[in-house]
Design an enzyme around this catalytic site. Structure first.
Site, PDB file in Angstrom:
ATOM      1  N   LYS A  23      22.072  12.458 -17.430  1.00 59.34           N
ATOM      2  CA  LYS A  23      22.894  13.026 -16.353  1.00 59.34           C
ATOM      3  C   LYS A  23      23.783  14.179 -16.842  1.00 59.34           C
ATOM      4  O   LYS A  23      24.001  14.337 -18.053  1.00 59.34           O
ATOM      5  CB  LYS A  23      23.735  11.906 -15.726  1.00 59.34           C
ATOM      6  N   GLU A  62      10.135   7.970  -7.922  1.00 60.35           N
ATOM      7  CA  GLU A  62      11.076   8.870  -8.591  1.00 60.35           C
ATOM      8  C   GLU A  62      10.357   9.832  -9.542  1.00 60.35           C
ATOM      9  O   GLU A  62      10.721  11.011  -9.626  1.00 60.35           O
ATOM     10  CB  GLU A  62      12.138   8.042  -9.328  1.00 60.35           C
ATOM     11  N   HIS A  82      20.267   7.626 -15.838  1.00 62.54           N
ATOM     12  CA  HIS A  82      19.679   6.896 -14.705  1.00 62.54           C
ATOM     13  C   HIS A  82      18.474   6.119 -15.191  1.00 62.54           C
ATOM     14  O   HIS A  82      17.769   6.558 -16.104  1.00 62.54           O
ATOM     15  CB  HIS A  82      19.227   7.888 -13.622  1.00 62.54           C
ATOM     16  N   TYR A  84      18.847  10.374  -4.158  1.00 62.11           N
ATOM     17  CA  TYR A  84      19.700   9.197  -3.971  1.00 62.11           C
ATOM     18  C   TYR A  84      19.805   8.789  -2.504  1.00 62.11           C
ATOM     19  O   TYR A  84      20.792   8.157  -2.110  1.00 62.11           O
ATOM     20  CB  TYR A  84      21.092   9.466  -4.551  1.00 62.11           C
ATOM     21  N   ASN A  98      27.938   8.081 -15.672  1.00 64.84           N
ATOM     22  CA  ASN A  98      27.490   7.034 -16.593  1.00 64.84           C
ATOM     23  C   ASN A  98      26.258   7.418 -17.408  1.00 64.84           C
ATOM     24  O   ASN A  98      25.448   6.573 -17.769  1.00 64.84           O
ATOM     25  CB  ASN A  98      27.300   5.710 -15.840  1.00 64.84           C
TER      26      ASN A  98
HETATM   27  N1  UDP Z   1      27.838   4.767  -8.621  1.00 61.70           N
HETATM   28  C1  UDP Z   1      29.169   5.072  -8.394  1.00 61.70           C
HETATM   29  N2  UDP Z   1      30.002   4.084  -7.908  1.00 61.70           N
HETATM   30  C2  UDP Z   1      29.560   2.826  -7.631  1.00 61.70           C
HETATM   31  C3  UDP Z   1      28.199   2.538  -7.859  1.00 61.70           C
HETATM   32  C4  UDP Z   1      27.363   3.521  -8.346  1.00 61.70           C
HETATM   33  O1  UDP Z   1      29.602   6.187  -8.620  1.00 61.70           O
HETATM   34  O2  UDP Z   1      30.361   1.974  -7.198  1.00 61.70           O
HETATM   35  C5  UDP Z   1      26.933   5.815  -9.113  1.00 61.70           C
HETATM   36  C6  UDP Z   1      26.578   5.665 -10.590  1.00 61.70           C
HETATM   37  O3  UDP Z   1      26.406   6.969 -11.136  1.00 61.70           O
HETATM   38  C7  UDP Z   1      25.255   4.925 -10.524  1.00 61.70           C
HETATM   39  C8  UDP Z   1      24.617   5.566  -9.286  1.00 61.70           C
HETATM   40  O4  UDP Z   1      25.703   5.759  -8.392  1.00 61.70           O
HETATM   41  O5  UDP Z   1      24.485   5.111 -11.697  1.00 61.70           O
HETATM   42  C9  UDP Z   1      23.557   4.733  -8.616  1.00 61.70           C
HETATM   43  O6  UDP Z   1      24.078   3.441  -8.359  1.00 61.70           O
HETATM   44  P1  UDP Z   1      23.209   2.149  -8.660  1.00 61.70           P
HETATM   45  O7  UDP Z   1      23.928   0.982  -8.059  1.00 61.70           O
HETATM   46  O8  UDP Z   1      21.801   2.380  -8.246  1.00 61.70           O
HETATM   47  O9  UDP Z   1      23.320   1.987 -10.249  1.00 61.70           O
HETATM   48  P2  UDP Z   1      22.236   2.234 -11.406  1.00 61.70           P
HETATM   49  O10 UDP Z   1      20.895   1.827 -10.848  1.00 61.70           O
HETATM   50  O11 UDP Z   1      22.296   3.707 -11.759  1.00 61.70           O
HETATM   51  O12 UDP Z   1      22.671   1.362 -12.548  1.00 61.70           O
HETATM   52 MG    MG Z   2      19.938   2.351  -9.136  1.00 59.49          MG
END
Ligand code: UDP
Ligand code: MG
Length: 141
Positions: free
Chosen positions: A10, A127, A116, A50, A113
């Site tokens: 990212k 994806e 992805h 997303y 974070n």
């Molecule tokens: N994210 C965020 N706040 C939240 C949850 C998710 O900013 O409360 C962001 C974070 O960058 C995350 C992405 O949205 O990686 C997608 O969320 P997901 O729950 O799919 O998490 P991931 O699959 O990336 O672990």
């Molecule tokens: Mg996710």
């Protein structure tokens, strides 16, 4: 079970100078890189990628962040790739990520974070197809 997953290094990780170290983690974890591109997503691309999170409170901030700078998109291959990559990256919130995971070591916050990872085989295929044509993916020897 599919052997492919989709990853993004990212914009925060690229900005913070972690691109090389994260690619090294990918190789150390014995994923085969089938395809990789350094891109800057448009806001529209980030919103499309997303779309599953549309309407959630973090969607605006997430799509702004994901289109804020360069990132690297990757198609990865390994046995049981989706689960293996989720294990390598760690929990969504770096505060909860296990020691030695990419998010533990390189992520700064829940939103920014570092990486992805796809959450299922069908989503991994969707994806990968969002950013790569099949002819761009170079199979393992
Ligand atoms: N994210 C965020 N706040 C939240 C949850 C998710 O900013 O409360 C962001 C974070 O960058 C995350 C992405 O949205 O990686 C997608 O969320 P997901 O729950 O799919 O998490 P991931 O699959 O990336 O672990
Ligand atoms: Mg996710």
């Amino acid at each position: 079970m599919s052997n492919r997953t989709f990853a993004i290094i990212k914009p925060d990780a690229v900005r913070n100078g972690y691109l090389g170290q994260i690619i090294d983690r990918i190789i150390q974890a014995e994923f085969v890189i089938l395809g990789a591109k350094l891109i800057r997503m448009t806001r529209e691309q980030a919103e499309g990628f997303y779309a599953i999170h549309r309407g959630k409170p973090f969607y605006e901030e997430l799509t702004r962040f994901m289109s804020s700078g360069k990132c690297m998109v990757l198609a990865l291959e390994k046995e049981n790739a989706v689960a293996a990559w989720r294990k390598t990256i760690g929990a969504t919130n770096p505060a909860d990520a296990a020691p030695g995971t990419i998010r533990k070591d390189f992520a700064s916050s829940l939103g920014e974070n570092a990486v992805h990872g796809s959450d299922s085989d069908p989503n991994a295929e969707q994806e990968i197809a969002f950013f790569f044509s099949e002819s761009e993916l170079i199979a393992a020897k």
